[in-house]
Design an enzyme around this catalytic site. Structure first.
Site, PDB file in Angstrom:
ATOM      1  N   CYS A 141       0.841  -1.197   0.000  1.00 21.62           N
ATOM      2  CA  CYS A 141       0.000   0.000   0.000  1.00 21.62           C
ATOM      3  C   CYS A 141       0.873   1.243   0.000  1.00 21.62           C
ATOM      4  O   CYS A 141       1.999   1.223   0.498  1.00 21.62           O
ATOM      5  CB  CYS A 141      -0.877   0.016   1.234  1.00 21.62           C
ATOM      6  SG  CYS A 141      -1.931  -1.420   1.308  1.00 21.62           S
ATOM      7  N   TYR A 174      -5.592 -13.221  -4.979  1.00 23.83           N
ATOM      8  CA  TYR A 174      -5.056 -12.849  -3.657  1.00 23.83           C
ATOM      9  C   TYR A 174      -5.854 -13.507  -2.530  1.00 23.83           C
ATOM     10  O   TYR A 174      -7.055 -13.291  -2.401  1.00 23.83           O
ATOM     11  CB  TYR A 174      -5.123 -11.319  -3.575  1.00 23.83           C
ATOM     12  CG  TYR A 174      -4.736 -10.638  -2.288  1.00 23.83           C
ATOM     13  CD1 TYR A 174      -3.802 -11.157  -1.408  1.00 23.83           C
ATOM     14  CD2 TYR A 174      -5.294  -9.394  -1.981  1.00 23.83           C
ATOM     15  CE1 TYR A 174      -3.452 -10.478  -0.251  1.00 23.83           C
ATOM     16  CE2 TYR A 174      -4.942  -8.706  -0.836  1.00 23.83           C
ATOM     17  CZ  TYR A 174      -4.026  -9.260   0.032  1.00 23.83           C
ATOM     18  OH  TYR A 174      -3.683  -8.572   1.174  1.00 23.83           O
ATOM     19  N   HIS A 228      -3.507 -12.130   4.279  1.00 27.08           N
ATOM     20  CA  HIS A 228      -3.671 -11.053   5.269  1.00 27.08           C
ATOM     21  C   HIS A 228      -5.002 -11.075   6.009  1.00 27.08           C
ATOM     22  O   HIS A 228      -5.356 -10.090   6.658  1.00 27.08           O
ATOM     23  CB  HIS A 228      -3.469  -9.680   4.591  1.00 27.08           C
ATOM     24  CG  HIS A 228      -2.065  -9.475   4.109  1.00 27.08           C
ATOM     25  ND1 HIS A 228      -1.765  -9.200   2.793  1.00 27.08           N
ATOM     26  CD2 HIS A 228      -0.885  -9.524   4.759  1.00 27.08           C
ATOM     27  CE1 HIS A 228      -0.445  -9.072   2.660  1.00 27.08           C
ATOM     28  NE2 HIS A 228       0.112  -9.268   3.826  1.00 27.08           N
ATOM     29  N   ASP A 274       2.983 -10.164   8.771  1.00 26.47           N
ATOM     30  CA  ASP A 274       3.731 -10.067   7.511  1.00 26.47           C
ATOM     31  C   ASP A 274       4.765  -8.942   7.592  1.00 26.47           C
ATOM     32  O   ASP A 274       5.913  -9.118   7.190  1.00 26.47           O
ATOM     33  CB  ASP A 274       2.728  -9.807   6.376  1.00 26.47           C
ATOM     34  CG  ASP A 274       3.352  -9.945   5.002  1.00 26.47           C
ATOM     35  OD1 ASP A 274       4.425 -10.568   4.898  1.00 26.47           O
ATOM     36  OD2 ASP A 274       2.761  -9.435   4.033  1.00 26.47           O
TER      37      ASP A 274
END
Ligand code: ADP
Ligand code: SF4
Length: 689
Positions: A30, A169, A172, A265
């Site tokens: 991001c 994806y 997360h 992560d």
């Protein structure tokens, strides 16, 4: 010239129908820009490609209004009108012959869809992941068909925007595809729930859909969380993740594997060292022949080579190392290892996204400023002639100003009062867990020591008359700040008189070793009104004295701002593990004879606790005596040959180390280029108004 032992890092890697020019892979991360600041986004990604990253990825890209994570600024492909913004990204990346990747995302029950007001979608009815009083609804078969169609539509749009690698994806704990995989989110009894094969079904279908839709020219990558560090509650690398990758081993063109959630992560250096994901991702290459990319805050080329040679990874994934130094690959390629600006693992970059603004970085002040201020990480634009500059203070602000000025050709004299460089960075890097922060000092000092246009002087506390006497045309004061001892901060806006005659230490005192010489044996109480890292780090230090440690804070939790750096729960856990007594939601009322009265911030009810030593972590004051004295001589500046005197960093306004570095950099740019405060805006569109 590059060291031949690094040649392996520059080998091309085939990824399905496309080929990465080298093994440097900027994984999706991001930026806090996304759909709201598309030019800023494109410029940032373009700089990464210019810096040698063979693959440059976007951040997560919402594929539909049912996946709306407003107010975060992520990328969007809701419909065709979003293509043009993302085309800017692929153009910028392709201009440097790198591959552009896009991480398509449906956020499922992770998001409350605050802007679109669509009902969130999930495998089963459940509250959303945020605190919003919103529940996601269970998808029926028609919803699942629609979701597959949206994903295909988004993949086609991504292809037409020019992307080379398109992600499916499941990571997360943020994506619908992962939610379907997980037993804790998927309670279905149809063919999409229950058994492992059923929970895998949608993921497998979407990978196949994406390959059918765009796989002729685009590589299809899978991003999978291989461990959630939740034990049996989540995916474990040695059980579920292995089964998933064995089942789908050859289906995607690339496996991008990491830990979940984001706080696992992107762990900070306070809690994890370089390579912390290796134990979890190491198995993947033994299960698939497809290329594998993984992360772990890798900044050392030797470590990168080791990972490739031992068959752990094919591509070196990086988010933060590519933010701290977008030119990391180029510097390895050109044998300029001592110029690599290593990430310090502080997650200030993450705080930008988490507070919904363009990212910032402690090490790289140019990140986020590529388009709006026109800053390039390697080029100091020099519109005005080089200057002779006196920089006073060798903390992060002074070091950054000096480094940037010499890169722009100016002559710099840097004077530091103390006997070491780095100011607060040197002091703070000696606190528990913060040793990597010294890299802020080391990179800059390394550059300055090699420069012929920099003179460095330690043990040189300058007075106003000395500055006047030296007569440098430009003087910049980076004299820092000091912690207050009077209790003033966010909670207590006026000095607390009862602190005057008591044993009160500030963080500066503790860093100067005064806790070690404190002869008291009773409890150490830390009053943390700063609410970021300092209070808890000092608590860790205090625990080492074997005295009882109590942390009092006006907040309901310890270090609430560290939520933005993904550290809050780790900090709270560490305090609990170290037996630090936490007293939340409280302020100070009185301190008499070793008895501290604290008051509830809500009810004003008070009670006494024992306190032999009080450490107040509240706020700082600028160290601006030199500035004030120079102002008094202002009329005499011209005859002394002084054209300008400025303040930067903490001596202007105490803040983050990242802010001090940015302040020093901005000063240098403005002096060299005659720049102004004004930044270009792209959040306004006056057309037609
Ligand atoms: P910043 O974060 O703004 O860089 P720091 O507190 O880390 O601030 O660093 C400021 C540095 O300036 C300290 O190392 C301090 O010793 C030095 N300093 C303060 N006053 C003077 C002075 N009058 N002359 C030279 N150095 C000074
Ligand atoms: Fe690394 Fe900190 Fe920069 Fe993020 S902000 S890239 S963690 S140095």
């Amino acid at each position: 010239m590059r060291d031949p032992s690094y040649d392996i890092l520059f080998q091309p890697v085939k990824i399905g129908p496309v080929t990465a020019p080298n093994r440097f892979y900027q994984v999706p991360h991001c930026t806090g820009m996304g759909h709201r600041y598309p030019k800023s986004e494109a410029h940032l990604r373009g700089i990464k490609a210019e810096g040698g990253w063979g693959v440059v990825s976007t951040q997560e890209t919402e594929i539909h209004p049912t996946s709306d994570i407003t107010p975060a600024n992520e990328a969007r492909l809701w419909d065709d009108t979003d293509i043009a913004a993302l085309h800017l990204v692929t153009e910028a990346v392709h201009a440097h012959d790198s591959l552009a990747a896009i991480q398509l995302a449906h956020n499922g029950l992770h998001t409350a869809n605050r802007y679109s007001r669509c009902i969130p979608l999930a495998p089963s009815s459940a509250p959303v992941g945020s605190d919003d009083p919103v529940q996601a609804r269970a998808m029926d078969k028609a919803d699942i068909r629609e979701f597959r169609r949206w994903h295909v539509d988004a993949a086609r749009r991504a292809k037409s925007a020019g992307f080379d690698i398109i992600y499916v994806y499941a990571g997360h704990d943020m994506t619908l595809l992962q939610h379907f995989l997980l037993q804790r989110h998927n309670h279905r009894s149809d063919e999409y729930g229950g058994s492992f094969r059923n929970r895998l079904r949608l993921f497998q279908e979407v990978i196949a859909d994406t390959k059918d839709a765009v796989g002729d020219t685009c590589a299809v990558a899978v991003r999978l969380a291989v461990d959630e560090l939740l034990g049996a509650e989540g995916i474990r690398c040695d059980i579920e993740a292995r089964e998933i990758i064995e089942a789908l081993a050859e289906e995607p063109d690339l496996w991008d594997v990491n830990l979940s959630d984001w706080s696992n992560d992107s762990q900070t250096s306070r809690f994890a060292k370089e390579g912390y994901q290796e134990a979890y991702t190491g198995f993947v290459k033994s299960v698939t022949t497809k290329p594998v990319v993984g992360v772990g805050r890798y900044t050392s080329p030797d470590t990168m080579v080791r990972l490739i040679k031992k068959g752990h990874l094919d591509l070196i994934g990086a988010a933060r190392p590519s933010i701290a130094d977008p030119f990391l690959p180029k510097k390895i390629e050109e044998g300029r290892l001592d110029e690599i600006r290593e990430c310090i693992g502080c997650n200030i970059c993450v705080s930008g996204d988490n507070t919904c603004v363009p990212m910032r970085c402690t090490q790289n002040p140019t990140i986020g400023e590529e388009w709006r201020r026109g800053w390039h990480p390697e080029i100091m634009t020099q519109k005005a002639p080089p200057k002779d500059v006196l920089v006073v203070g060798g903390g992060p602000a002074g070091l950054e100003a000096a480094t940037s000025l010499i890169r722009g050709g100016s002559n710099v004299v840097l004077a530091e009062a103390g006997n070491h460089w780095g100011g607060r960075v040197t002091r703070e890097s000696q606190l528990p867990g913060l040793s990597e922060w010294a890299r802020v000092r080391d990179w800059r000092l390394g550059q300055l020591k090699q420069a012929s246009n920099a003179e460095l002087y330690l043990e040189s506390p300058l007075t106003a008359s000395e500055v006047m006497e030296y007569g440098f045309p430009h003087v910049v004061l980076a004299t820092g700040s000091y912690w207050r001892a009077d209790g003033v901060g966010r909670t207590h806006r006026r000095p607390l008189a009862f602190l005057d005659n008591n044993c009160v230490l500030t963080p500066d005192d503790v860093m100067a070793g005064k806790l070690d010489t404190d002869r008291s044996t009773g409890p150490i109480v830390i009053f943390d009104d700063d609410r970021f890292y300092m209070g808890s780090v000092l608590a860790e230090l205090a625990v080492a004295t074997s005295r009882k440690v109590v942390l009092v804070t006006p907040s309901p939790v310890v270090a609430p701002w560290s939520d933005h750096t993904l550290e809050q729960s780790r900090i709270q856990k560490r305090m609990i593990d170290l037996n630090v007594e936490i007293i939340p939601s409280s302020r100070l009322e009185n301190l008499v004879n070793g008895r501290l009265t604290i008051e509830c911030v809500y009810s004003s009810r008070s009670h006494e606790i024992e306190c032999a030593t009080l450490i107040t972590v509240t706020s700082r004051l600028p160290n601006d005596t030199l500035w004030t004295e120079l102002q008094e001589h202002r009329d005499h500046w011209p005859e002394a040959g002084i054209q300008s005197v400025e303040r930067i960093g903490d001596c202007l306004a105490p803040g983050l180390i990242a802010s001090a570095v940015h302040s020093g950099h901005k000063f240098a740019r403005e002096l060299l280029g005659g720049g102004t405060e004004i930044v270009r805006r792209e959040d306004v569109n006056v057309q037609g108004l």
